[in-house]
Design a protein around this motif. Structure first.
Motif, short mmCIF file in Angstrom:
data_model
loop_
_atom_site.label_atom_id
_atom_site.label_comp_id
_atom_site.label_asym_id
_atom_site.label_seq_id
_atom_site.Cartn_x
_atom_site.Cartn_y
_atom_site.Cartn_z
N LEU A 49 0.87 -1.17 0.00
CA LEU A 49 0.00 0.00 0.00
C LEU A 49 0.91 1.23 0.00
CD1 LEU A 49 -2.84 1.27 0.37
CD2 LEU A 49 -2.41 1.19 2.82
N THR A 75 1.39 5.05 0.52
CA THR A 75 0.68 6.12 1.21
C THR A 75 1.39 7.47 1.06
OG1 THR A 75 1.83 5.58 3.25
CG2 THR A 75 -0.29 4.55 2.93
N GLY A 76 2.55 7.44 0.47
CA GLY A 76 3.22 8.73 0.35
C GLY A 76 4.10 8.79 -0.89
N ILE A 77 4.17 9.99 -1.50
CA ILE A 77 5.04 10.15 -2.67
C ILE A 77 5.71 11.51 -2.56
CG2 ILE A 77 3.05 10.92 -4.02
CD1 ILE A 77 5.38 8.96 -5.94
N SER A 78 6.98 11.49 -2.83
CA SER A 78 7.74 12.74 -2.73
C SER A 78 8.65 12.86 -3.93
CB SER A 78 8.54 12.72 -1.43
OG SER A 78 9.54 13.71 -1.46
N ARG A 119 6.70 5.97 -0.40
CA ARG A 119 6.62 5.42 0.95
C ARG A 119 5.28 4.72 1.14
NH1 ARG A 119 10.47 7.73 4.50
NH2 ARG A 119 11.56 9.46 3.51
N GLY A 120 5.28 3.78 2.00
CA GLY A 120 4.03 3.05 2.24
C GLY A 120 4.25 1.85 3.13
N LYS A 145 9.87 2.03 1.91
CA LYS A 145 10.46 3.09 1.10
C LYS A 145 11.09 2.52 -0.17
CE LYS A 145 13.74 6.90 1.65
NZ LYS A 145 14.67 7.46 2.63
N THR A 196 -2.02 -1.30 -3.80
CA THR A 196 -2.84 -0.14 -4.15
C THR A 196 -2.13 1.10 -3.65
OG1 THR A 196 -4.00 -0.46 -2.08
CG2 THR A 196 -5.05 -1.32 -4.06
N THR A 223 -2.82 5.24 -2.12
CA THR A 223 -3.79 6.24 -1.69
C THR A 223 -3.38 7.62 -2.19
OG1 THR A 223 -2.58 6.52 0.37
CG2 THR A 223 -4.39 4.96 0.40
N VAL A 224 -2.18 7.71 -2.72
CA VAL A 224 -1.74 9.00 -3.26
C VAL A 224 -1.47 8.84 -4.74
CG1 VAL A 224 -0.77 9.85 -1.12
CG2 VAL A 224 0.61 8.42 -2.59
N SER A 225 -1.36 9.94 -5.43
CA SER A 225 -1.13 9.84 -6.88
C SER A 225 -0.02 10.79 -7.32
CB SER A 225 -2.44 10.14 -7.62
OG SER A 225 -2.88 11.42 -7.25
#
Lengths: 213, 924
Positions: free
Chosen positions: B9, B11-14, B27-28, B59, B85, B87-89
């Protein structure tokens, strides 16, 4: 299976929170600590990062969308766009750098300007790097009085030692589930005669009140 | 494939947006266990796996690719968690708008992304290839809007590396405010750089000059050689010769290495074969392993191996494998047969059965082994039951004196219930008043009782397992998960049919059990045709009620245990019926036995009279009945689900009749006793109960019972029976829920009264007759004449004698029972007075003295027995007095008075008995 899951996720209530503050005050560190319990040592300027986390609020799952923005002035021009999409704002400064504290006022001005049509914008002032007490430049009283002046809460945290990050999280959630959405919900309930919804609304009210007190 | 972990999953993109080849940190959660575990990564639909760098499970760092979609999810796929999946795009920005030298709101990596595909670690700084400032003068960024420039130079670009480079655009963009001098300088810079480049290549040639020369030499040598060959022209063209030479060289090389190569090939093939053997060692060893494991009993291992082999080689095309697999199949087939045989083998435990069934279903055995097992089990139980019966019947016939060896069948599976049962049974027997016989009884358990116990024990030990087997069969727990799917369809198809069949089986077992018990205990209740199968007990004597009660207890416990198994009630109805029949039988038998016992009670009469005038007989009778009722208590009680014994009118009637007959038998006994000839009475053991506070005890020293005394005793017993015993018994009957008690009491009371009356009359006759008979001769003794006699001087002797006789009767009765005294005496007095009045009325005439004499005697008698006067005797006396002439003078009256007083005072001692009686009477 995946489709189901994403569907259920998208049906959850979503609250958008934006991390605002000068460069290098630890917005990303704070976010990552909140999201993954992880402290990032090396500094890498952020552009714009998205994070989303599910939290259980009074037995109900809600999603909190965190937008970690760039603190550097280079990106000042694009902030307006971000601020427009945000619902709650976390004004982060570093207690070891007084300039970053004064910058929060400017950020606040900018937010208020962008969101001029809204009467109340959920805000939270966060003083980060509380572990570096010996290098403190912003007295806690000063930060607190400023926050009081703005009628918002003030939290001092340390992304490194995780001090107060949990409190920060609670405040973050309280900011996320802001009064605005409660009123929205109230308007919605007023029309229909949905008892369940009314009950939920009352519960959310109670929580947000208890969080803000 | 089992998923040990959750799907990934993100949950984060940077950062959350950027141009292609932007480096992003993802990240997730559950992003894989290691770099190898990560098998897929797409951002906005573009596969970024190539550039992905796995850092930790939360990471991943990678570069976004050139995707069609400009906004999309980040999908991570791992071996351990599958497709994930996000949650961020990520938002993909158009790369055209952000050139290399453009200012961008987002970070643009300065690495050479063109080389990224091949080797991302060997990035050459882009500046070395494309100087950021080719003109070598200070760049002053213009504030010229990008859009305007784009409109000015459509299809052009400010990027000097691109094909459609527009120098004007570049200058406007970067040097709009630069002075001309500066631009001139830039031109010289550019020139210098161009020169530098051409100088550079020249320098390279200079450095490698020797190599160039060597190459040159080699080329010229080849040229010369070719020239020489060309001039000689030995055979064919030069190239052909060259070809020949090459071919020869090749051949020589081949012959040189042929042997080595051949050996190598052989070694390779051997190694290959060995490899194959090693790789498929499992299959080749399988038949042997199966054999060995079957011998060891490790069926689980065999099944596992078989499953594995089946999935691996079941559809193999390789001949060797086919052969071996066939071998495996035959072994497995043998195993199936072996297991089936073991399954159907009896006796076996439930655990074993379940195990074998599971094995069989795991081995995909044909048919329905579980059902076969149920069938076999069923047959076995029936067979066991029959053989049990046969064993007992044989035992009974063969050696009636010997103990049945089957009694000692206390095997380990003996249920607790039975232990408990035998305990309670022995307790019960111990409490009976035949406790002296208890020990011998225990070992002399009647065959049929032992049989019933054994049979129920057998059913109780086998049926639960049978039932459990069925339950497991129904809910499918007999089958392992894999086998279930294959068997499911067939089983579900049959399930209704099977249910009916099984119900029939249970019913058959129940019926068999019931019939066998009936055959043993109630031979009349089974139909003629079944007698040979279920009966065959050549026993004449009926089982005693106690044993029947014991059997009922056993059967009840069986029933309870069966109900505890949750076997539906309708299947157990036959047992319930059996219990009811047994109970009815038990009640009947017990009552019959009681009747027998009562009959024998007469022999036990010891004629010892207590101070109530009773012998122990009524008490024993009551005890006898109470005891038999007590022994029926358990039988009469209705356990849950049982009907009352007296439910059916027929039974009710029968029991009522039996009770009445018991009563009547006792009454008959009494009658027999009272009329028994003297000689029969064994008086040797008779003695007086010295300790009893009997007033007359001393008188009876040499006591020997006359028939009158016996009559009296029986009479007194009758009275007691009427007043106490029968009422008590009725109460007991009531307590045990007997029906028709009133009728019983009524009938028995009636016959008792009849007996009482008869006996009483007998006695009175015996006693009154001599007294009455002696009156007349007594009156006229000494030629006494009423007409001619002396004036009376006192009461004459005959009257005194009669009085003494009456006193004797009184004494006799009193010794037996005080309560009978008034009844007997009044009757005697009645008879005497009647006789007297008859005699007086017969007298034709009285003289004065005679009348006085007669009056004196009548009055004397009347006054004496005044206590026992009845209306009848009173009137008789009155009649007698009326027959006399009236007293003429007062002197006569006076004389009469005087003489009466004299009589009373002289006979005072004798007459006190009447007073005493009356006073005791008063007291009582």
């Amino acid at each position: 299976m995946a489709a189901n899951k994403s569907k259920s996720q998208s049906s959850l209530a979503l609250h958008k929170v934006i991390m605002v503050g000068s460069g290098g005050v630890g917005k990303s560190a704070l976010t990552l600590q909140f999201m993954y319990d992880e402290f990032v040592e090396d500094y890498e300027p952020t552009k714009a990062d998205s994070y989303r986390k599910k939290v259980v609020l009074d037995g109900e799952e809600v999603q909190i969308d965190i937008l970690d923005t760039a603190g550097q002035e280079d990106y000042a021009a694009i902030r307006d766009n971000y601020f427009r999409s945000g619902e709650g704002f976390l004004l982060v400064f570093s207690i070891t750098e007084h300039e970053s504290f004064t910058a929060t006022a400017e950020f606040r001005e900018q937010i208020l300007r962008v969101k001029a049509e809204e009467d109340k914008i959920p805000l939270l002032v966060v003083g980060n790097k509380s572990d570096l007490e010996e290098r403190r430049q912003v007295p806690i009283e000063e930060a607190r009085s400023k926050a009081e002046e703005w009628g918002v809460q003030y939290v001092e945290t340390s992304a490194k030692t995780r001090a107060n990050v949990d409190k920060f999280a609670t405040c973050l959630i309280s900011v996320a589930v802001d009064s605005r959405s409660i009123w929205k919900m109230y308007e919605y309930i007023k029309d229909g005669t949905n008892d369940v919804m009314l009950w939920k609304f009352l519960r959310v009210c109670a929580i947000s009140v208890s969080l803000k007190l | 494939m089992s998923r040990s972990r959750q799907p990934p999953l993100v949950t984060g993109i940077s950062p959350n947006e950027g141009i292609p080849w932007t480096k992003v940190t993802i990240r997730g959660e559950n992003l894989g266990t290691g770099p190898i575990d990560l098998i897929g990564l797409t951002i906005c639909g573009h596969n970024c796996l190539l550039t992905a760098e796995w850092m930790s499970a939360s990471k991943i760092v990678c570069r976004v690719g050139q995707a069609k979609n400009d906004k999309g999810d980040i999908i991570v796929t791992t071996k351990s968690g599958g497709k994930g999946t996000s949650t961020v795009s990520f938002k993909l920005l158009k790369p055209e708008k952000i050139g290399l030298l453009d200012q961008s709101a987002v970070w643009v990596d300065e690495m050479n992304y063109y080389d990224m595909r091949t080797d991302r670690n060997k990035g050459i700084p882009p500046l070395s290839l494309r100087p950021a400032n080719p003109l070598g003068i200070e760049i002053e960024k213009s504030k010229f809007p990008q859009k305007d420039l784009e409109m000015l130079f459509p299809g052009m670009s400010a990027d000097f590396t691109s094909e459609n480079f527009s120098a004007a655009w570049y200058l406007i963009e970067n040097h709009s405010t630069t002075s001309f001098e500066q631009l001139k300088m830039a031109v010289t810079n550019l020139k210098r750089q161009a020169n530098k480049k051409s100088e550079g290549s020249l320098a390279y040639v200079k450095g490698g000059l020797s190599t160039f020369f060597e190459a040159q030499d080699a080329l010229s040598a080849i040229h010369q050689k070719l020239e020489a060959d060309g001039t000689e022209k030995v055979e064919g063209s030069m190239t052909q010769k060259l070809e020949n030479v090459l071919n020869r060289a090749s051949n020589t090389a081949d012959t040189l290495f042929q042997e080595v190569l051949g050996r190598k090939d052989k070694a390779d093939s051997t190694r290959n074969a060995l490899n194959v053997l090693q790789r498929f060692k499992f299959l080749f060893n399988l038949p042997l392993n199966i054999e060995r494991n079957i011998q060891k009993g490790d069926y689980d291992v065999v099944i596992n191996d078989y499953e594995k082999a089946k999935s691996l080689f079941g559809k193999t095309e390789v001949q060797v494998f086919k052969k071996y697999y066939a071998e495996v199949e035959t072994r497995i087939e043998d195993l199936r047969e072996l297991l089936l045989a073991k399954l159907l083998e009896t006796p076996s435990t439930l655990h074993d059965q379940k195990r074998y069934i599971r094995y069989l279903s795991d081995l995909h055995a044909l048919g329905d082994p579980a059902w076969q097992c149920i069938g076999a089990q069923h047959r076995w139980i029936l067979q066991l039951m029959h053989s049990c019966k046969e064993g007992y019947v044989q035992d009974l016939k063969g050696a009636p004196g010997l103990h049945s060896p089957m009694l000692d069948l206390d095997n380990d599976t003996r249920p607790l219930v039975l232990g408990h049962l035998s305990q309670t049974a022995s307790l019960k027997r111990g409490s009976s008043f035949q406790s002296g016989r208890d020990d011998t009884w225990r070992y002399k358990t009647p065959h049929r009782v032992a049989f019933v116990e054994k049979l129920t024990k057998l059913v109780l030990s086998q049926l639960p397992n049978f039932w459990k087997l069925w339950i497991s069969y129904v809910n499918g727990s007999l089958f392992s998960e894999t086998a279930e799917k294959s068997g499911q369809i067939e089983r579900s198809k049959n399930v209704r049919q099977r249910q009916n069949d099984f119900k029939k089986m249970i019913q058959e077992v129940m019926q068999c059990l019931v019939k066998l018990i009936r055959g043993a205990l109630l031979p009349l209740s089974i139909p003629e045709c079944g007698v040979r199968q279920y009966g065959g007990w050549e026993v004449k004597s009926e089982l005693s009620g106690q044993w029947l009660a014991h059997v009922i207890q056993t059967v009840r416990l069986t029933y309870e245990s069966l109900t505890a198994l949750e076997i539906p009630n309708d299947m157990l109805q036959t047992i319930q019926d059996l219990i009811l029949d047994l109970r009815v039988r038990c009640v009947t038998v017990t009552l019959q036995h009681t009747a027998e016992e009562i009959k024998r009670l007469a022999e036990k009469e010891d004629w010892i009279v207590d101070n109530e005038g009773l012998t122990s007989l009524p008490c024993q009778f009551e005890q006898c009945i109470v005891h038999s009722l007590q022994s029926l208590k358990g039988v009469l009680e209705c356990k849950p689900g049982e009907a009352s014994v007296f439910q059916q009118p027929k039974t009710q009637e029968e029991v009522c009749q039996l009770s009445i007959s018991i009563m009547q038998i006792f009454i008959y006994c009494l009658e027999q006793l009272s009329t028994k000839p003297d000689a029969d009475v064994d008086t040797t053991h008779l003695s007086i109960d010295v300790s009893s506070p009997d007033l007359f005890g001393s008188i009876h020293e040499d006591f020997s019972l006359t028939s009158e005394q016996r009559l009296l005793i029986v009479l007194s017993n009758c009275c007691y029976l009427e007043r106490h015993t029968f009422l008590n018994i009725a109460e007991h009957f009531e307590k045990h829920n007997f029906q028709g008690i009133e009728k019983i009491t009524q009938v028995s009371m009636a016959s008792l009264k009849e007996l009482d009356q008869r006996l009483f009359e007998n006695y009175i006759e015996l006693k009154a007759d001599p007294i009455v008979g002696s009156l007349e001769p007594g009156i006229y003794a000494g030629y006494f004449d009423w007409k001619d006699c002396l004036p009376p001087t006192g009461v004459r002797n005959y009257l005194k004698e009669a009085l003494v006789n009456i006193i004797a009767v009184h004494a006799e009765v009193f010794t037996i029972s005080k309560e009978l005294v008034p009844r007997v005496l009044s009757k005697v007095v009645e008879a005497v007075s009647e006789e007297l009045s008859r005699l007086m009325q017969c007298v034709s005439s009285f003289s004065k003295n005679g009348a006085l004499q007669a009056r004196l005697e009548i009055c004397a008698l009347r006054d004496t027995v005044a206590v026992h006067l009845t209306p009848e005797s009173k009137s008789s006396f009155k009649q007698a007095l009326e027959a006399l002439p009236q007293l003429s003078s007062g002197a006569d009256k006076k004389l009469l008075e005087e003489l009466l007083n004299k009589f009373k005072s002289s006979m005072h001692l004798q007459l006190t008995c009447f007073q005493a009686t009356s006073s005791t009477m008063m007291k009582t």
